[in-house]
Scaffold this active site. Structure first.
Site, mmCIF file in Angstrom:
data_model
loop_
_atom_site.group_PDB
_atom_site.id
_atom_site.type_symbol
_atom_site.label_atom_id
_atom_site.label_comp_id
_atom_site.label_asym_id
_atom_site.label_seq_id
_atom_site.Cartn_x
_atom_site.Cartn_y
_atom_site.Cartn_z
ATOM 1 C CB SER A 23 -20.537 -38.917 67.047
ATOM 2 O OG SER A 23 -19.417 -38.572 66.303
ATOM 3 C CG ASN A 117 -12.889 -46.341 56.939
ATOM 4 O OD1 ASN A 117 -13.170 -46.323 58.254
ATOM 5 N ND2 ASN A 117 -11.762 -45.624 56.545
ATOM 6 C CG HIS A 119 -9.514 -41.133 56.098
ATOM 7 N ND1 HIS A 119 -8.927 -41.824 57.261
ATOM 8 C CD2 HIS A 119 -8.801 -40.054 55.847
ATOM 9 C CE1 HIS A 119 -7.664 -41.140 57.253
ATOM 10 N NE2 HIS A 119 -7.792 -40.153 56.532
ATOM 11 C CB VAL A 157 -4.057 -48.330 54.747
ATOM 12 C CG1 VAL A 157 -4.938 -47.406 55.788
ATOM 13 C CG2 VAL A 157 -3.843 -49.617 55.536
#
Ligand code: GAR
Length: 213
Positions: A23, A117, A119, A157
């Site tokens: 999405s 990224n 999150h 990360v």
């Protein structure tokens, strides 16, 4: 530190990495279609051959590549294949949109400050793991506000410099599903905006703090 300038004379090329529903990939396509994001998607790379996100890409005639961990003897070999695929597509900026793998350092080193990224939490809270884990952890922790974060990918990360965040309320009757859905709506706004911000070449870094000139 300067975030690398984008190429002049042509639209910047995105490589979007996915593992699932897609999405957020659709939100990128929609922002491009509406003229709100001046970029092209050169390749959609998936860690899973059966990711529904791949259909969104093929539907639009965008090249797709599957790089599944089990095809490779090591994370480093997987990483080299990812770098090769992104370079072959002349990608200027890499976007992780629901990508479920942790990169080998060689990928981060090949695209320094050129990987974003998204999150589904307000980092640094509830870092690590894939949706819906961060949303579940937020709910279990009893926080009253959650949201989403777009950040540069570094070798640590979910710990790279934050480009943009959006907050949403956590309601008393929320389930993981309803909270995840509310955060996802915010993601669909935030991700294309953050990509545009980075592509504008106006993002500057001072330590971990990213700001727009
Ligand atoms: C999104 O909620 C995204 O923030 C999350 O996966 C979902 C992908 O949805 N990413 C992570 O959890 C990364 N750690 P989508 O496939 O519909 O874009």
């Amino acid at each position: 530190m300067n975030v690398p300038e984008q190429v002049e004379g042509r639209l910047p090329m995105l490589g979007v990495l996915v593992s699932g529903r897609g999405s957020n990939l659709e939100a990128i396509f929609d922002a491009i279609d509406r003229g709100e994001l001046r970029a092209r998607v050169g390749v959609v790379l998936s860690s899973k051959a059966d990711a529904p996100a791949l259909e969104h890409a093929t539907h639009r005639g965008i090249a797709t590549v599957v790089i599944a961990p089990k095809q490779y003897a090591s994370r480093a070999a997987e990483g080299e294949a990812i770098v090769e695929a992104l370079r072959a597509a002349m990608v200027d900026l890499v976007v992780l949109a629901g990508y479920a793998r942790i990169f080998d350092p060689c990928v981060v080193q090949a695209f320094p400050l050129r990987i974003l990224n998204i999150h589904p939490s307000l980092l640094p809270s509830f870092a690590g793991g894939m949706a819906p884990r961060p949303q579940r952890e937020a709910l279990e922790a009893g926080v009253k506000i959650s949201g989403c974060t777009v950040h540069f990918v570094t070798e640590d990360v979910d710990a790279g410099p934050i480009v943009a965040q959006a907050a949403v309320p956590v309601l008393d009757d929320d389930t993981v599903a309803t909270l995840a859905e509310r955060i996802l709506e915010a993601e669909h706004q935030l991700l294309p905006q953050a990509i545009g911000r980075v592509l504008s070449g106006r993002v500057r870094l001072a330590g971990k703090r990213a700001s727009v000139e």
